[in-house]
Design a protein around this motif. Structure first.
Motif, short mmCIF file in Angstrom:
data_model
loop_
_atom_site.label_atom_id
_atom_site.label_comp_id
_atom_site.label_asym_id
_atom_site.label_seq_id
_atom_site.Cartn_x
_atom_site.Cartn_y
_atom_site.Cartn_z
N PRO A 558 54.74 51.42 36.56
CA PRO A 558 55.11 51.47 35.13
C PRO A 558 55.84 50.22 34.64
O PRO A 558 55.73 49.88 33.47
CB PRO A 558 56.03 52.69 35.04
CG PRO A 558 55.85 53.45 36.30
CD PRO A 558 55.33 52.52 37.33
N LYS A 559 56.58 49.55 35.52
CA LYS A 559 57.37 48.40 35.07
C LYS A 559 56.57 47.10 35.04
O LYS A 559 57.07 46.05 34.67
CB LYS A 559 58.57 48.19 36.00
CG LYS A 559 59.66 49.22 35.84
CD LYS A 559 61.01 48.58 36.21
CE LYS A 559 62.18 49.41 35.79
NZ LYS A 559 62.33 50.63 36.62
N LEU A 560 55.33 47.19 35.48
CA LEU A 560 54.53 45.98 35.61
C LEU A 560 53.96 45.56 34.25
O LEU A 560 53.25 46.32 33.61
CB LEU A 560 53.38 46.25 36.58
CG LEU A 560 52.49 45.06 36.91
CD1 LEU A 560 53.24 44.03 37.72
CD2 LEU A 560 51.27 45.53 37.69
N THR A 561 54.26 44.33 33.84
CA THR A 561 53.76 43.89 32.54
C THR A 561 53.01 42.57 32.61
O THR A 561 52.46 42.13 31.62
CB THR A 561 54.93 43.72 31.54
OG1 THR A 561 55.88 42.83 32.12
CG2 THR A 561 55.59 45.04 31.24
N LEU A 562 53.01 41.94 33.80
CA LEU A 562 52.28 40.67 33.90
C LEU A 562 51.45 40.66 35.18
O LEU A 562 51.94 40.98 36.25
CB LEU A 562 53.27 39.50 33.96
CG LEU A 562 52.61 38.14 34.24
CD1 LEU A 562 51.84 37.64 33.03
CD2 LEU A 562 53.64 37.10 34.67
N VAL A 563 50.20 40.28 35.03
CA VAL A 563 49.35 40.06 36.19
C VAL A 563 48.89 38.61 36.17
O VAL A 563 48.37 38.14 35.16
CB VAL A 563 48.13 40.99 36.18
CG1 VAL A 563 47.14 40.57 37.25
CG2 VAL A 563 48.54 42.43 36.41
N GLY A 564 49.14 37.90 37.25
CA GLY A 564 48.66 36.53 37.35
C GLY A 564 47.58 36.47 38.42
O GLY A 564 47.83 36.82 39.57
N VAL A 565 46.39 36.07 38.03
CA VAL A 565 45.31 35.94 39.01
C VAL A 565 45.29 34.49 39.48
O VAL A 565 45.08 33.57 38.69
CB VAL A 565 43.96 36.33 38.38
CG1 VAL A 565 42.82 36.09 39.37
CG2 VAL A 565 43.98 37.79 37.94
N ILE A 566 45.57 34.27 40.75
CA ILE A 566 45.75 32.91 41.26
C ILE A 566 44.44 32.13 41.23
O ILE A 566 44.41 30.96 40.90
CB ILE A 566 46.32 32.96 42.70
CG1 ILE A 566 47.71 33.61 42.69
CG2 ILE A 566 46.37 31.57 43.32
CD1 ILE A 566 48.74 32.89 41.85
N ASP A 567 43.35 32.79 41.59
CA ASP A 567 42.08 32.08 41.63
C ASP A 567 40.97 32.98 41.10
O ASP A 567 40.33 33.70 41.86
CB ASP A 567 41.78 31.64 43.07
CG ASP A 567 40.55 30.76 43.16
OD1 ASP A 567 39.86 30.59 42.12
OD2 ASP A 567 40.28 30.23 44.25
N GLN A 585 34.53 43.24 37.66
CA GLN A 585 35.22 44.49 37.94
C GLN A 585 36.62 44.26 38.47
O GLN A 585 37.59 44.86 38.01
CB GLN A 585 34.43 45.31 38.97
CG GLN A 585 33.18 45.92 38.38
CD GLN A 585 32.23 46.41 39.45
OE1 GLN A 585 32.30 45.99 40.60
NE2 GLN A 585 31.33 47.29 39.05
N LEU A 586 36.71 43.35 39.44
CA LEU A 586 37.99 43.13 40.09
C LEU A 586 39.02 42.59 39.10
O LEU A 586 40.15 43.07 39.03
CB LEU A 586 37.80 42.15 41.25
CG LEU A 586 38.93 42.06 42.27
CD1 LEU A 586 39.22 43.44 42.85
CD2 LEU A 586 38.55 41.11 43.39
N MET A 587 38.62 41.61 38.29
CA MET A 587 39.55 41.03 37.32
C MET A 587 39.99 42.08 36.30
O MET A 587 41.15 42.17 35.95
CB MET A 587 38.91 39.84 36.59
CG MET A 587 38.61 38.64 37.46
SD MET A 587 40.05 37.93 38.25
CE MET A 587 39.74 38.34 39.94
N ARG A 588 39.05 42.88 35.83
CA ARG A 588 39.41 43.90 34.85
C ARG A 588 40.30 44.96 35.47
O ARG A 588 41.23 45.46 34.85
CB ARG A 588 38.16 44.58 34.27
CG ARG A 588 37.16 43.67 33.62
CD ARG A 588 37.44 43.29 32.20
NE ARG A 588 37.76 44.40 31.31
CZ ARG A 588 38.29 44.25 30.11
NH1 ARG A 588 38.57 43.04 29.66
NH2 ARG A 588 38.56 45.28 29.36
N GLN A 589 40.01 45.31 36.73
CA GLN A 589 40.84 46.31 37.42
C GLN A 589 42.25 45.80 37.63
O GLN A 589 43.23 46.50 37.38
CB GLN A 589 40.24 46.65 38.80
CG GLN A 589 38.94 47.41 38.75
CD GLN A 589 39.14 48.89 38.54
OE1 GLN A 589 40.21 49.41 38.80
NE2 GLN A 589 38.12 49.57 38.06
N VAL A 590 42.34 44.58 38.11
CA VAL A 590 43.66 44.02 38.38
C VAL A 590 44.45 43.91 37.09
O VAL A 590 45.61 44.29 37.01
CB VAL A 590 43.54 42.63 39.05
CG1 VAL A 590 44.91 41.98 39.16
CG2 VAL A 590 42.93 42.76 40.41
#
Ligand code: ADP
Ligand code: ZN
Length: 737
Positions: A558-567, A585-590
């Motif tokens: 619940p506290k997660l507000t940022l996802v950084g995809v490294i590559d 799929q993976l990017m949208r899921q993450v």
């Protein structure tokens, strides 16, 4: 019918009648036996003599009668379990044909429970007692901890001792002091009853409408498949639990397949909250006792709901009404060793045999399911909004061509700033990199040598946490060398490229104050430890989460507000036909992990090719557009789901012999040409050597309606494999390894 078994109008065989028995032994036919004293019925699980051994099997039909009657032996005994139902028999037969798997191997999947034949009896079980031991030792503490961990569950002596890593005498000692209680218990108790009448959460209008449709489907009592597509957090689970509720209320059984054991903990809690008790939990980590209990209870109707891994499809349900395949796009549904089957497809087959419904749930369905819905083969329901005030995360690219980054660093200044802002706001950030270990390549700076596995065509991956090099193909490990194995120069070995451990190091240096949690399957000793960590993170026990694709799957932070995809480009490099789909799929899921509660989320994708069509589709969130484009490309190429494919992998220790076999197969492909199929190869498989075995691949392509399996069977039938040569057939291959 005095033995209490349910004969359900099945064919009866009197004592001495000839019956055909299908065993789990590698024979290409059934064997004739005489029915035992008391007779038997079609589908009975039996034990039969085979040479000097006793082997399990199933009464498959009347005897073939083509064997010398004088030599036919009798069935030793009928096992005390419900006979195999006709629908299971048909399912196994169809699945065997579809996957080109021999029936004995298929049957083994359907008999995966130990001690099936043991008579019902009492056994001793052990649970926490009220007393305390006179003195506490390490061993004693471990036993009590296991009992504590499993909150009230009881174990057999052997199980408890094994789980605590102690000798049985330690447990017995605790019994003396009353700290552990020994009880007599009938084996295989039914599971606690689930109450479908308990109220669910009040549903939103969209959710309620979807749930109504699913309920209506169930009441039809006819087979059908529904694709339930909904963005992450839209309440798919709430909706399909309503379908489960309807199914249970009708007195039928339900099965929920989940791709990842780590996901089950949260799900079990939700089931318990919804139906008042926990369901049966079937997966490879379950104890032997538990497996046996589930197998029997499912067959007798003593388990209403099973939550499990893909092999749960082969449980002997008495009246299966519903199968949910959650995260249906997940690649782990495809079994790649032993029997190669896709649990999603097998669920549909199983349901068709049982007049059951299937719900395929996903935020990012597989192209196969999307196309089946487009073609009208599946129904489709969409949940378009996130529940409550949660909104979908905004997605943006970070153009790595313009970011200033030192060598050996992977977190761009832009991403770093975004993480910093989250830390200051007391929120969580997730950094995603789909690479286990410290660095994917270890190179010698003196000679340029890259350390590779001795047995595989793969580089060794440094795992600094373990202080070892690991081959991700065969699992071989060795200590990190001090000197280059090739030139012998000391101290010049250097890591190249990022793995998740190295990313953690960089993160720690950038954010020394942050609590960092690294989630990678290899860093946890047990599934339980991993589950605990996930719960801890969900409760706010970390500031920055660093994870592989393990974190992409359905966890609620619940506290997660940022996802950084490294590559973000990583998945696009493969030559795999599904590379684009996977990345999408993976990017949208993450990204879907961010902003699930009240705060909006942001996903930042580091990429060197922001104009790539897949990256653009991800950023634009134009899912239908992406699928249409991807579908058009596959249609043009005549590949799945618009054409059919089979992969043939040949392997052996002698590369020449493997290629000779491949060439011989390619030359004699008459049966394939007859159905208009093309054969490509032989060619070295993308991973040309695993565990010292050379691997060669043939690819067969056919038109959509072509009878591929039958042709493959005719093609391969004359084949006799010599020496250590092996052949495996992969229908609808998911990956080209
Ligand atoms: P999905 O399976 O689509 O990712 P979930 O069913 O897990 O979505 O729902 C996301 C979150 O929102 C969960 O915590 C769930 O309990 C909550 N939620 C969804 N629908 C409702 C509802 N109607 N009432 C209360 N909470 C809900
Ligand atoms: Zn290896």
């Amino acid at each position: 019918m005095t033995d209490g078994r349910d004969h359900g109008g099945r064919d009866m065989f009197d004592e001495g009648d000839l019956v055909a028995v299908q065993t789990t032994q590698p024979l290409d036919r059934t064997l004739d036996y005489r029915a035992p004293e008391g007779g038997c019925v079609l589908g009975d699980f039996v034990e039969v003599p085979l040479g000097p051994r006793k082997v399990p099997g199933v009464v498959w039909g009347p005897g073939r009668g083509d064997f010398d009657r004088a030599k036919i032996r009798a069935v030793i005994r009928v096992l005390d379990v419900a006979p195999m139902r006709e629908e299971m028999h048909d399912f196994l037969a169809k699945a065997a044909d579809y996957t080109l798997t021999p029936m004995p191997v298929m049957l083994r999947l359907a008999m995966r429970a130990p001690g099936l034949g043991d008579p019902p009896s009492m056994r001793k079980i052990y649970r926490r007692g009220t007393g305390e031991p006179d003195r506490m030792t390490d061993a004693r503490r471990r036993v009590l901890e296991v009992l504590e961990d499993y909150g009230g569950l009881a174990f057999t002596l052997k199980e408890l001792a094994e789980m605590a890593g102690v000798t049985p005498s330690v447990v017995k000692g605790l019994v003396k002091h009353g700290a552990v209680r020994e009880e007599d218990s009938p084996r295989d108790l039914p599971f606690p009853v689930l109450d479908p009448k308990l109220p669910g959460k009040p549903l939103t209008e969209d959710q309620a409408a979807a749930a109504d449709v699913l309920r209506g489907h169930l009441r039809s009592r006819q087979y059908g498949t529904t694709l339930l597509k909904g963005v992450t957090g839209s309440g798919k689970t709430e909706v399909y639990l309503e379908a489960v509720s309807e199914c249970l209320a009708m007195g039928r059984q339900a099965l929920v397949l989940l791709p990842e054991i780590a996901l089950t903990a949260e799900f079990l809690t939700r089931v318990e909250a919804r139906f008042g008790a926990k369901p049966a939990e079937w997966h490879s980590g379950a104890t032997m006792t538990e497996r046996r209990r589930i197998w029997r209870m499912v067959g007798q109707g003593g388990a209403q709901l099973v939550v499990g891994a893909r092999s749960a499809l082969f449980l002997p349900f008495r009246d299966l009404g519903l199968i949910i395949v959650d995260e249906e796009h997940d690649t782990s549904y495809k079994q790649e060793d032993g029997v190669m089957y896709n649990a999603r497809d097998m669920a549909v087959l199983r349901a068709a045999m049982a007049a059951a419904r299937v719900v395929l749930a996903s935020a990012t369905p597989s192209l196969e399911s999307w196309a089946n819905a487009e073609a009208g083969k599946y129904d489709r329901l969409d949940l378009t909004a996130r529940f409550g005030d949660a909104v979908l995360p905004e997605m943006r690219a970070i153009d790595m061509r313009v970011e200033k980054l030192e060598a050996g660093r992977w977190i761009s200044p832009s991403l770093r700033g975004a993480v910093q802002a989250r830390m200051e706001a007391g929120e969580q950030a997730l950094l995603f990199l789909n690479r286990r270990g410290y660095a994917p390549v270890t190179i010698c700076r003196a000679c340029g040598h890259q350390i590779a596995c001795d047995h595989c065509d793969a580089r060794m991956v440094e795992h600094r946490f373990l202080k070892r090099l690991v081959c991700h193909q065969c699992g071989e490990t060795r200590p990190m060398p001090e000197v280059c194995p090739s030139c012998g120069v000391e101290g010049r070995l250097a890591p190249v490229g990022p793995g998740i451990e190295r990313l953690a190091e960089e993160t720690a240096a950038l954010f020394p104050e942050a609590r960092i949690a690294v989630l990678s399957s290899d860093l946890f000793a047990s599934a339980r430890a991993l589950k605990e960590k996930i719960v801890e993170i969900g409760a706010g026990g970390a500031d920055i989460i660093i994870g592989t694709q393990l974190v992409a799957k359905g966890h609620n932070f619940p506290k997660l507000t940022l996802v950084g995809v490294i590559d973000a480009d990583l998945g696009l490099q493969g030559s795999d036909l599904r590379a684009a789909e996977r990345t999408f799929q993976l990017m949208r899921q993450v990204a879907g992990r961010a902003g699930r509660a009240d705060k909006p989320g942001l996903a930042l994708l580091q990429t060197f090719q922001p104009e790539h069509p897949v990256i653009r589709a991800i950023l634009a969130g134009d899912e239908e557009g992406f699928w249409r484009a991807e579908a058009a490309e596959r249609q043009a190429a005549g590949v799945p789901p618009y054409g059919r494919m089979a992969g043939i992998i040949l392997s052996g220790t002698d590369a020449g012999a493997v290629f000779d076999l491949g060439n011989a197969l390619a030359r004699n492909a008459g049966p394939l040409h007859q159905i208009g199929a093309q054969v490509f190869g032989p060619a070295p498989a993308p991973i040309a050597r695993i565990r010292g075995r050379h691997r060669v691949r043939l690819l067969v392509k056919a038109a959509k309606g072509a009878p591929l399996q039958a042709a493959l069977a005719r093609w391969l039938a004359p084949l006799r494999l010599k020496g250590d040569l092996r052949l495996s057939v992969d229908i609808d291959p998911q990956s080209f390894l």
